[in-house]
Design a protein around this motif. Sequence first.
Motif, PDB file in Angstrom:
ATOM      1  N   TYR A  71       8.663   2.182  -3.866  1.00  0.00           N
ATOM      2  CA  TYR A  71       8.945   1.198  -4.908  1.00  0.00           C
ATOM      3  C   TYR A  71       8.820   1.817  -6.299  1.00  0.00           C
ATOM      4  CZ  TYR A  71       9.448  -2.429  -1.371  1.00  0.00           C
ATOM      5  OH  TYR A  71       9.890  -3.184  -0.293  1.00  0.00           O
ATOM      6  N   CYS A 239       6.343  -2.637   6.604  1.00  0.00           N
ATOM      7  CA  CYS A 239       5.720  -3.113   5.366  1.00  0.00           C
ATOM      8  C   CYS A 239       5.155  -4.513   5.599  1.00  0.00           C
ATOM      9  CB  CYS A 239       6.732  -3.128   4.222  1.00  0.00           C
ATOM     10  SG  CYS A 239       5.973  -3.331   2.598  1.00  0.00           S
ATOM     11  N   GLN A 241       2.943  -8.095   4.076  1.00  0.00           N
ATOM     12  CA  GLN A 241       2.665  -9.003   2.963  1.00  0.00           C
ATOM     13  C   GLN A 241       1.256  -9.552   3.143  1.00  0.00           C
ATOM     14  OE1 GLN A 241       5.124 -10.246   0.479  1.00  0.00           O
ATOM     15  NE2 GLN A 241       3.315 -11.105  -0.515  1.00  0.00           N
ATOM     16  N   LEU A 362       4.895  -1.350  -5.595  1.00  0.00           N
ATOM     17  CA  LEU A 362       4.694  -2.732  -5.161  1.00  0.00           C
ATOM     18  C   LEU A 362       3.900  -2.830  -3.859  1.00  0.00           C
ATOM     19  CD1 LEU A 362       5.454  -5.796  -5.467  1.00  0.00           C
ATOM     20  CD2 LEU A 362       7.534  -5.256  -4.159  1.00  0.00           C
ATOM     21  N   ALA A 363       4.103  -1.876  -2.951  1.00  0.00           N
ATOM     22  CA  ALA A 363       3.432  -1.922  -1.646  1.00  0.00           C
ATOM     23  C   ALA A 363       2.108  -1.158  -1.653  1.00  0.00           C
ATOM     24  CB  ALA A 363       4.353  -1.390  -0.550  1.00  0.00           C
ATOM     25  N   GLN A 382       1.321   0.329   2.949  1.00  0.00           N
ATOM     26  CA  GLN A 382       2.464  -0.579   2.813  1.00  0.00           C
ATOM     27  C   GLN A 382       1.952  -2.018   2.870  1.00  0.00           C
ATOM     28  OE1 GLN A 382       6.380   1.315   3.142  1.00  0.00           O
ATOM     29  NE2 GLN A 382       4.779   1.505   1.603  1.00  0.00           N
ATOM     30  N   ILE A 384       2.060  -5.531   0.324  1.00  0.00           N
ATOM     31  CA  ILE A 384       2.507  -6.236  -0.879  1.00  0.00           C
ATOM     32  C   ILE A 384       1.645  -7.481  -1.072  1.00  0.00           C
ATOM     33  CG2 ILE A 384       4.454  -7.559  -1.836  1.00  0.00           C
ATOM     34  CD1 ILE A 384       6.343  -5.672  -0.326  1.00  0.00           C
ATOM     35  N   PRO A 385       1.187  -7.780  -2.315  1.00  0.00           N
ATOM     36  CA  PRO A 385       1.431  -7.061  -3.568  1.00  0.00           C
ATOM     37  C   PRO A 385       0.368  -5.997  -3.817  1.00  0.00           C
ATOM     38  CG  PRO A 385       0.290  -9.105  -4.054  1.00  0.00           C
ATOM     39  CD  PRO A 385       0.527  -9.089  -2.560  1.00  0.00           C
ATOM     40  N   SER A 386       0.633  -5.172  -4.809  1.00  0.00           N
ATOM     41  CA  SER A 386      -0.275  -4.077  -5.120  1.00  0.00           C
ATOM     42  C   SER A 386      -1.585  -4.552  -5.730  1.00  0.00           C
ATOM     43  CB  SER A 386       0.404  -3.105  -6.083  1.00  0.00           C
ATOM     44  OG  SER A 386       0.767  -3.771  -7.285  1.00  0.00           O
TER      45      SER A 386
END
Length: 404
Positions: A71, A239, A241, A362-363, A382, A384-386
């Motif tokens: 990202y 990835c 979330q 972002l990841a 990996q 999200i969010p950072s």
Amino acid sequence: MRESKQVTGLSSGHLTHIEDHLDRRYIQPGKLPGALTLVARRGEIAYLKAQGLMDVERNKPVCRDTVFRIYSMTKPITSIAMMQLYEQGRFLLDDPVHKYIPAWKNLRVYNSGVYPNFLTTPATSTMTIRDLFTHMSGLTYGFMNRTNVDAAYRELKLDGGRNLTLEALVGHLAEVPLEFSPGTAWNYSVSTDVLGYLVQLLADQPFDEYLREHIFEPLAMPDTGFHVRDDQLNRFAACYQYDPVDQFKLQDDPQTSPFRDKRRFLSGGGGLVSTIDDYFHFAQALCQGGEFGGRRIIGRKTLEFMRRNHLPGNQDLPGLSVGPFSETPYAGTGFGLGFSVKTDVAKSQINGSVGEYGWGGLASTNFIIDPVEELVVIFMTQLIPSSTYPIRQELRAIVNGALV
């Protein structure tokens, strides 16, 4: 206490705290799927450790050659590409952007209303190329979810819709008002995507081809690009979330990921995938003044210029930012030409050196270069969010504690 073996001035015993900390606090409790961490000093890798899983659903462990979505760690690469052209006299930093994008000559600033019925006022200043490097352009990101302007970005899918191209991006941006007059505030934005467009325009070469020829091939970065090739698929991480109930859930499956497609939108702000060795070659080139393995990608003085704080009056981000953003702690941190730059160690409340620079994705990926200590740190995961966990700050504390 007996000192453990030292590697290039780093305590190898102390560096094992990285593995212990990540495993105990994040991986075993299920907060992170996995991680890959690299620490190098004076060009020598002192610590490299893979932990946990790169694909939880398929029970695949993180490996040294795992391919990650980096990202916004794409941004420093794009910035270096643009400054390569600066070194060829193709542009000056105070050039107005409309010199290269004529449709941007009469940009306006948001006053009120919602897309497409905006009320605007003329910008009080002209956007320059340096404003794009420093995120003082007045542009924004749709995912900010803060203003009616970023709502327009979401409606137009300017953060990377499947049918978007660099040419379409700059065309749409000519029709959407700025958040503020250029040079008057800091706001994280699609500015670096516009730099990618300018690289393509000034070099008269597709952006992906330019990066491959002038950065990736010279630095031996074969796994870095805008899409995941068939031969990389088995190494491509899933990835996730963050989920406050279950801690994380699948966000992008490797088998069906949009990164598997040859993308029309070559995002200089966030479109690349890479491996830790590839990105180490890039970061180490910067740490060594612009060259790695005998191949120079940028001049030493140019790089010194890029990693200075370019915010007006040597301010830090809290003094200029109009909205919150998590990629870096703001206090004691300025911004250069493509990187965050530490300006005040005590004010930052994180140990390190004045002049330390880097950025994150972002990841939750991140890299740090400390030119004073000749130190490079790269963290890959990996999630999200950072902003989910303060891992970046914790890693700084551990790594700097290993310096002897």
